[in-house]
Write a protein that holds these residues in place. Structure first.
Motif, PDB file in Angstrom:
ATOM      1  N   THR A   3       1.119  40.078  -7.812  1.00  0.00           N
ATOM      2  CA  THR A   3       0.773  41.187  -8.695  1.00  0.00           C
ATOM      3  C   THR A   3       1.976  42.032  -9.101  1.00  0.00           C
ATOM      4  O   THR A   3       1.840  42.936  -9.919  1.00  0.00           O
ATOM      5  N   TYR A  47       4.382  40.717 -10.693  1.00  0.00           N
ATOM      6  CA  TYR A  47       4.998  39.939 -11.756  1.00  0.00           C
ATOM      7  C   TYR A  47       4.131  39.864 -13.007  1.00  0.00           C
ATOM      8  O   TYR A  47       2.938  39.566 -12.927  1.00  0.00           O
ATOM      9  N   ALA A  48       4.770  40.100 -14.135  1.00  0.00           N
ATOM     10  CA  ALA A  48       4.187  39.654 -15.397  1.00  0.00           C
ATOM     11  C   ALA A  48       4.417  38.145 -15.477  1.00  0.00           C
ATOM     12  O   ALA A  48       5.395  37.630 -14.932  1.00  0.00           O
ATOM     13  N   ASN A  57       0.430  40.859 -18.461  1.00  0.00           N
ATOM     14  CA  ASN A  57       1.078  41.783 -17.545  1.00  0.00           C
ATOM     15  C   ASN A  57       0.541  41.629 -16.126  1.00  0.00           C
ATOM     16  O   ASN A  57      -0.341  40.811 -15.846  1.00  0.00           O
ATOM     17  N   TRP A  58       1.074  42.390 -15.218  1.00  0.00           N
ATOM     18  CA  TRP A  58       0.797  42.237 -13.798  1.00  0.00           C
ATOM     19  C   TRP A  58      -0.678  42.392 -13.466  1.00  0.00           C
ATOM     20  O   TRP A  58      -1.193  41.734 -12.561  1.00  0.00           O
ATOM     21  N   ASN A  62      -5.534  37.067  -9.881  1.00  0.00           N
ATOM     22  CA  ASN A  62      -4.572  37.538  -8.891  1.00  0.00           C
ATOM     23  C   ASN A  62      -4.918  37.127  -7.460  1.00  0.00           C
ATOM     24  O   ASN A  62      -4.014  36.739  -6.713  1.00  0.00           O
ATOM     25  N   LEU A  80       6.567  45.713 -13.890  1.00  0.00           N
ATOM     26  CA  LEU A  80       5.300  46.438 -13.809  1.00  0.00           C
ATOM     27  C   LEU A  80       5.022  47.242 -15.067  1.00  0.00           C
ATOM     28  O   LEU A  80       4.146  48.112 -15.068  1.00  0.00           O
TER      29      LEU A  80
END
Length: 126
Positions: A30, A32-33, A52-53, A74, A102
């Motif tokens: 989480t 990381y994009a 995105n994350w 995730n 983030l």
């Protein structure tokens, strides 16, 4: 370190569908994009889609908007690229990549991405 393994590539017909998966292991997913890029023979690697994350923000290259959908799970440390209405020009090696980022908006710049998978071939026949 983050290890990324793509799967789901193969041969499809024009107008067909497919789904790529990218499983991540290592550090906190989480943070990381995640991005998808592709490279066709004789061409430079190009941005395809990113998320995105949190999964709350996505971005697509114009040529795949409305046809491809990027998503992430995730708890499963996995990002997906659902590809619909495939075209021969979608033929390429597809790579997933992780960006320690983030920010709300994921990046399109491959230089921002820290880790890359080995790639999976997608071939669309006409």
């Amino acid at each position: 370190q983050v290890q990324l393994v793509e799967s789901g590539g193969g041969l499809a017909q024009t107008g067909g569908s497919g789904r790529l998966s990218c499983a991540a292991s290592g550090r906190t997913f989480t943070a990381y994009a995640m991005g998808w890029f592709r490279q066709a023979p004789g061409k430079e690697r190009e941005f395809v889609a990113a998320i995105n994350w949190s999964g709350g923000s996505t971005d697509y290259v114009y040529s795949v908007k409305g046809r491809f959908t990027v998503s992430r799970d995730n708890p499963k440390n996995t990002v997906y690229l659902q590809m619909n209405n495939l075209k021969p020009e979608d033929t390429a090696v597809y790579y997933c990549a992780a960006d320690l980022n983030l920010n709300w908006k994921p990046s399109r710049d491959p230089h921002e991405y820290d880790y890359w998978g080995q790639g999976t071939q997608v071939t669309v026949s006409s």
